[in-house]
Design an enzyme around this catalytic site. Structure first.
Site, short mmCIF file in Angstrom:
data_model
loop_
_atom_site.label_atom_id
_atom_site.label_comp_id
_atom_site.label_asym_id
_atom_site.label_seq_id
_atom_site.Cartn_x
_atom_site.Cartn_y
_atom_site.Cartn_z
N HIS A 1 50.40 37.87 38.82
CA HIS A 1 49.65 37.71 37.57
C HIS A 1 50.29 38.47 36.42
CE1 HIS A 1 46.89 37.55 41.07
NE2 HIS A 1 46.56 36.40 40.53
S1 FES Z 1 49.25 41.23 38.98
FE1 FES Z 1 47.76 40.36 40.26
S2 FES Z 1 48.33 41.03 42.24
FE2 FES Z 1 49.78 41.93 40.92
#
Ligand code: FES
Length: 203
Positions: free
Chosen positions: A168
């Site tokens: 993410h």
């Molecule tokens: S940014 Fe979501 S698990 Fe690492």
């Protein structure tokens, strides 16, 4: 010669006392025997204790090298940082960080997220051992699970050329501190002790 002043029941008292004491003693021993299996099972087994620590051989690392080791069933980064990486990590105002806490099991919960508090400078040193100060400052050990949802970040990537979590988009710096993205906390530093000049024990 007979002692006419002696209590005729004295012998009986003495015998009764002995019987009571002996009975109480037997009860105590019996109780301990009954309790022992329950007490004994509370002690961790030797193999459980062994699983609780991981020894890392540091002589295999050159500046810029990183290995991933398993500690308590979870991956951990062990990185011997370059001087440039350490300098970049130190040149950061802690007040500007999303997470200002060191997140280091070797320090108080309130310890600030300076690079010194994140590095192996915080590790314990076994009695009688002497550890190179440069090694302690350059060595960084953290969990390899992103503090967002647990993905394993990629090394040498992201805005800080350190760790980038592709799941993410979390960017960590060369001290393992979250700098940008959804991850809420710095990568945790596990408990660790230098047990020799070239061996670090996690746990
Ligand atoms: S940014 Fe979501 S698990 Fe690492």
């Amino acid at each position: 010669m007979t002692d006419n002043n002696s209590n005729p029941d004295e012998g009986g008292e003495t015998r009764r006392d002995f019987i009571h004491i002996a009975a109480a003693g037997m009860a105590a021993v019996g109780g301990a025997a009954v309790l022992w299996p329950f007490i004994d099972q509370m002690n961790p087994a030797a193999d459980t204790l062994a699983l609780g620590t991981t020894d890392v051989e540091l002589a295999q690392l050159s500046p810029g090298d990183e290995i991933t080791v398993m500690f308590r069933s979870r991956p951990h980064f062990v990185r011997l940082r370059t001087e440039t990486e350490v300098a970049a990590a130190r040149d950061v105002n802690v007040a500007s960080l999303p997470d200002r806490m060191a997140r280091n099991a070797n320090l108080e919960d309130s310890a600030p997220a300076t690079d010194e508090n994140r590095s192996a400078m915080s590790a314990a040193i076994a009695e009688g051992e002497s550890i190179d100060a440069g090694l302690r400052a350059a060595l960084l050990v953290t969990s390899a699970n992103c503090t967002h949802l647990g993905c394993v970040p990629t090394v040498g990537a992201g805005d800080y050329d350190a760790w980038f979590c592709p799941c993410h988009g979390s960017h960590y710096d060369s001290s393992g501190r979250i700098r940008r993205g959804p991850a809420p906390e710095n990568l945790p530093v596990p408990p660790m002790t230098f047990i020799s000049a070239t061996t670090l024990r996690l746990g």
